[in-house]
Design an enzyme around this catalytic site. Structure first.
Site, PDB file in Angstrom:
ATOM      1  N   HIS A 130       0.841  -1.197   0.000  1.00 41.70           N
ATOM      2  CA  HIS A 130       0.000   0.000   0.000  1.00 41.70           C
ATOM      3  C   HIS A 130       0.878   1.251   0.000  1.00 41.70           C
ATOM      4  O   HIS A 130       2.059   1.203   0.351  1.00 41.70           O
ATOM      5  CB  HIS A 130      -0.924   0.011   1.223  1.00 41.70           C
ATOM      6  N   LYS A 202      26.994 -10.640  15.828  1.00 38.31           N
ATOM      7  CA  LYS A 202      28.422 -10.992  15.828  1.00 38.31           C
ATOM      8  C   LYS A 202      28.835 -11.522  14.466  1.00 38.31           C
ATOM      9  O   LYS A 202      27.999 -11.870  13.622  1.00 38.31           O
ATOM     10  CB  LYS A 202      28.724 -12.032  16.895  1.00 38.31           C
TER      11      LYS A 202
END
Length: 206
Positions: A130, A202
């Site tokens: 939308h 990490k």
């Protein structure tokens, strides 16, 4: 113990195996009827939901595995894979890719490279669906102004269960997305990301 339903020339076939063979055959028919181009080795437990618009393109490499059956679904949810490719959009899935109860909605371009694993309940959208401007949403969305952007999921990436991958994102080679994450930014190669929105956790040590 698995229930044996058929013995042919000494070979025993369980209900689960028979079901997989039958639904793989049906899935291939779905692909053919929707003009999906696919190669050898397709395997499907249960049948997915497939829709391609007239000018859409979908290319699937070798040994795609689709999980659509609750008994083979570690999450226990009852759900099927859904693949939808809209007009002039391109979906390309590489070799040895596995997806379970995953929704892929392609309005622009989605490229999933080789050896990618996508966890149960994940959603991949390359569109906003939308308009952002509320004036354009009030009565009838102007589809030509809805924002779309390609998604690239690189080789060996692993996306955990119940993730959402949004438009314009690239997930780098070997990277891992933690379960339940919402990915709105590019993820470099060889990193673990997680959270909502997903952030760096990490590096991956080899």
């Amino acid at each position: 113990m698995k229930k044996i339903i058929w013995i042919y020339k000494g070979a025993k076939i369980s209900w689960a195996r028979f079901y997989c063979l039958a639904t793989t055959f049906i899935t291939k028919l779905y692909f053919i009827l929707n003009n999906v181009k696919f190669k050898r080795g397709l395997k499907s437990s249960g049948t997915p939901v497939i829709h391609l618009s007239i000018n859409a393109s979908c290319y699937i490499g070798e040994y795609l595995t689709l999980g659509n059956w609750v008994q083979n679904n570690a999450s226990g949810i009852i759900a099927r894979c859904k693949i939808e490719v809209r007009n002039q959009a391109i979906l390309q899935i590489g070799n040895h890719v596995g997806i379970t109860a995953t929704t892929i909605i392609c309005h622009n371009k989605i490229i999933i490279e080789d050896h990618v694993k996508i966890g149960v309940g994940t959603h991949i959208y390359d569109t906003n669906f939308h308009n952002i401007n509320p004036k354009d949403r009030i009565y009838l969305d102007k589809l030509e102004t809805v924002r779309n952007a390609p998604i690239y999921i690189k080789k060996n990436a692993f996306i955990g269960a119940f993730c959402i991958i949004l438009k314009g994102v690239t997930i780098g080679e070997n990277s891992i997305i933690a379960a339940g994450s919402v990915v709105v930014h590019n993820v470099p190669a060889n990193e673990i990301w997680g959270g909502n929105p997903a952030q760096f956790i990490k590096k991956i040590d080899f």
